[in-house]
Motif scaffolding. Sequence first.
Motif, short mmCIF file in Angstrom:
data_model
loop_
_atom_site.label_atom_id
_atom_site.label_comp_id
_atom_site.label_asym_id
_atom_site.label_seq_id
_atom_site.Cartn_x
_atom_site.Cartn_y
_atom_site.Cartn_z
N ALA A 116 0.67 -1.26 0.26
CA ALA A 116 0.11 -0.28 0.31
C ALA A 116 1.05 0.90 -0.14
O ALA A 116 1.59 1.52 1.21
CB ALA A 116 -1.08 0.35 0.60
N PRO A 117 1.03 2.36 -0.81
CA PRO A 117 1.97 3.38 -1.22
C PRO A 117 0.62 4.49 -0.47
O PRO A 117 0.51 5.71 -0.89
CB PRO A 117 1.55 2.92 -2.93
CG PRO A 117 0.59 3.36 -3.56
CD PRO A 117 -0.05 1.78 -2.01
N VAL A 118 0.16 4.61 0.76
CA VAL A 118 -0.63 5.48 1.80
C VAL A 118 0.11 5.72 2.20
O VAL A 118 0.63 5.47 3.00
CB VAL A 118 -1.63 4.45 1.81
CG1 VAL A 118 -2.55 4.22 0.49
CG2 VAL A 118 -2.31 3.46 2.19
N GLY A 119 -0.69 7.02 2.88
CA GLY A 119 -0.37 7.65 3.91
C GLY A 119 -0.39 6.90 5.25
O GLY A 119 0.43 7.02 5.85
N THR A 120 -1.60 7.08 5.59
CA THR A 120 -2.06 6.43 6.35
C THR A 120 -1.48 5.14 7.57
O THR A 120 -1.31 4.16 6.55
CB THR A 120 -3.48 6.41 6.84
OG1 THR A 120 -4.84 5.80 8.28
CG2 THR A 120 -4.21 5.01 5.89
N ALA A 121 -1.13 5.08 8.48
CA ALA A 121 -0.82 4.13 9.39
C ALA A 121 -1.73 2.72 10.00
O ALA A 121 -1.35 1.58 10.17
CB ALA A 121 0.46 3.92 10.41
N ALA A 122 -2.93 3.20 9.36
CA ALA A 122 -4.18 2.59 9.59
C ALA A 122 -3.94 1.16 8.63
O ALA A 122 -5.10 -0.10 9.36
CB ALA A 122 -4.87 3.63 9.81
#
Length: 385
Positions: A116-122
Amino acid sequence: MSLKNAFLLSSLCTAMALTTSALADVKIGVITSSTGPIALVGIPQRNSVPLMPTQIGEHKVSYISLDDGSDPTASVKAFKKLIDEERVDAIIGPSGSPNAMGVIQFAAESGTPMLAPVGTAAVVLPMTEQKKWVFKTTQNDDLIAAALMEDMLAKGVKTLGFVGTADPYGENWSRVMTALAEENGIKIVASERFQRQDTSMTGQGLKILMAKPDAVLVAAPGSSAVMPQTTLFDQGYKGQVYQTHGAALDDFLRLGGRKVEGTILAASLMLVIDEVPDSHPSKPIAQDYINRYREMHGSTPATFGANVYDAGLLLEQAIPLASEAAKPGTPEFRAALRDALEQTTELAATQGVYSMTPEDHSGFDERGRELITVRGGKWTLLGEQ
């Protein structure tokens, strides 16, 4: 045909089948938001796919790239298509935090590694049975937040305003900063939310302005990071504005202009690569990626594109290990690939150095961040003049 010849032919066919099976192609799905509200994030990600390896060890690698139009519902459809119809061995994407959160269950149910190349650590924290199939190619919020907090304390910040997107990205940043501020004696005097597609933030800006915080943190990805800060500028706010690594793209400078001058954020070395020492293990990898991207597309890539490129580097290391246990295209191979990704150690990539563990599926340390400011309309290391 004699019995002997038939036996020889059968043996030859079996050997050929085994060889073909052993050297089966690896199929990687990619989902990006190359159109829609977060296209500034998705376009460099889509453009990075042709730069990724097409031969890993003895295996040819093919990429099936889909656009979800920034729509979480379309992300689910694309994800299911890649799993059920294309039978991919791993999936890179989607681009947005809400989009990624919505497909984790399908990665787990199908046993398909998801990068996942996303910001949230969730997407990886707290670790669960479902999230053990997810690996994150961006720095976790707490690593970035710690760098920002160090600067706030050095500047004597006592009160903080917070404004973030009303989605997993903004909410996780609110959680992280609230805890960190409390630990360090900083009071959050205003906390506001907004939707990425909002066209006005006058109300939220006025509430923050009335609270008179020493500094404000904006937690928003891509182009949505601009409006909260320009609104505060127009309303006369004079304090320090901080941004997260979600704002780490040149379009932030272009869209914000002089109104974002002096911004401070923590992000990867790519934004200031010319100022980073040659001894940094990620510098040659990041420079090579930037050069190849410019040659192919005629522009400089945003760090968001590098997050997809790094996913390719992680797979390049993991695929040969997984192929020792099983052949591509099988559930056993996907499980072995997941295990191999989790064993990644000291892998230098464009964003920093990855070392994964069962508990840490992001794997960055301080080498994955730099404190950066906007000076003269350009990104520069905070300590440089």
